[in-house]
Design an enzyme around this catalytic site. Structure first.
Site, short mmCIF file in Angstrom:
data_model
loop_
_atom_site.label_atom_id
_atom_site.label_comp_id
_atom_site.label_asym_id
_atom_site.label_seq_id
_atom_site.Cartn_x
_atom_site.Cartn_y
_atom_site.Cartn_z
N GLY A 45 0.84 1.70 -3.97
CA GLY A 45 -0.53 2.04 -3.63
C GLY A 45 -1.52 0.91 -3.84
O GLY A 45 -2.68 1.13 -4.18
N SER B 199 0.83 -1.21 0.00
CA SER B 199 0.00 0.00 0.00
C SER B 199 0.86 1.26 0.00
O SER B 199 0.37 2.35 -0.26
CB SER B 199 -0.94 0.00 1.21
OG SER B 199 -0.22 -0.01 2.41
N CYS B 200 2.15 1.11 0.29
CA CYS B 200 3.07 2.24 0.23
C CYS B 200 3.23 2.72 -1.21
O CYS B 200 2.96 1.99 -2.15
CB CYS B 200 4.44 1.84 0.77
SG CYS B 200 4.44 1.34 2.49
N VAL B 201 3.71 3.95 -1.35
CA VAL B 201 3.96 4.50 -2.69
C VAL B 201 5.42 4.91 -2.80
O VAL B 201 5.97 5.57 -1.92
CB VAL B 201 3.05 5.72 -2.98
CG1 VAL B 201 3.40 6.37 -4.32
CG2 VAL B 201 1.58 5.32 -2.96
#
Length: 158
Positions: free
Chosen positions: A92, A27-29
């Site tokens: 993401g 979910s990190c970018v």
């Protein structure tokens, strides 16, 4: 080729033949900024959209809203100019199915990064975001190429 690892909630700069690498973006970018004239690359691995709900707000690279600005400042300290910077982003993902979109942190991270880039006047030239799988990214300072690798999909070059 000199590889520089960008960990969770970190931001780093590369020049010349150096490559910035960030592993396991869920979910990190991964925010990748590039000054095409000076061949200076910057990467931030952001984990949350904003500082609003965080107890510890000291590490600016943790947040999409602050991490983009901090990466710009760091690149400028190394000779880049904001007016020449372009951006590419990846990550993401929606790693877990939940009812409703309120917990879709990946989508919220992407939106926050896009908003921050727009506020800073930096053009987003390419992205590989969303879906339901993690990514490893490699950003090449020499030419601004972003390679995205996943477990079950072919590599993408942006």
């Amino acid at each position: 080729m000199d590889k520089i690892i960008v960990g969770i909630a970190e931001g780093k700069i590369a020049k010349g033949d150096q490559v910035l690498v960030s592993y396991a973006l869920g979910s990190c970018v991964g925010v990748c900024l590039y000054d095409w004239q000076e061949h200076i690359a910057g990467m931030a691995h952001v984990i949350l959209p904003c500082t609003e709900y965080a107890a510890d707000k000291t590490n600016l690279y943790k947040f999409a809203d602050q991490g983009v600005r901090e990466l710009i400042r760091e690149m400028e300290r190394h000779g880049a100019r904001k007016g020449r910077m372009t951006a590419k982003i990846a990550g993401g993902a929606r790693m877990f199915e939940t009812s409703g979109n309120t917990m879709d942190i990946g989508r919220r991270n992407v939106e926050a990064v896009r908003c921050s880039l727009e506020q800073e006047g930096i053009k987003l030239t390419a992205q590989d975001t969303g879906r339901n799988y993690g990514r490893t990214i490699s950003f090449h300072a020499g030419d601004g190429t972003l390679k995205i690798s996943t477990v079950r999909h072919a590599d993408i070059m942006l």
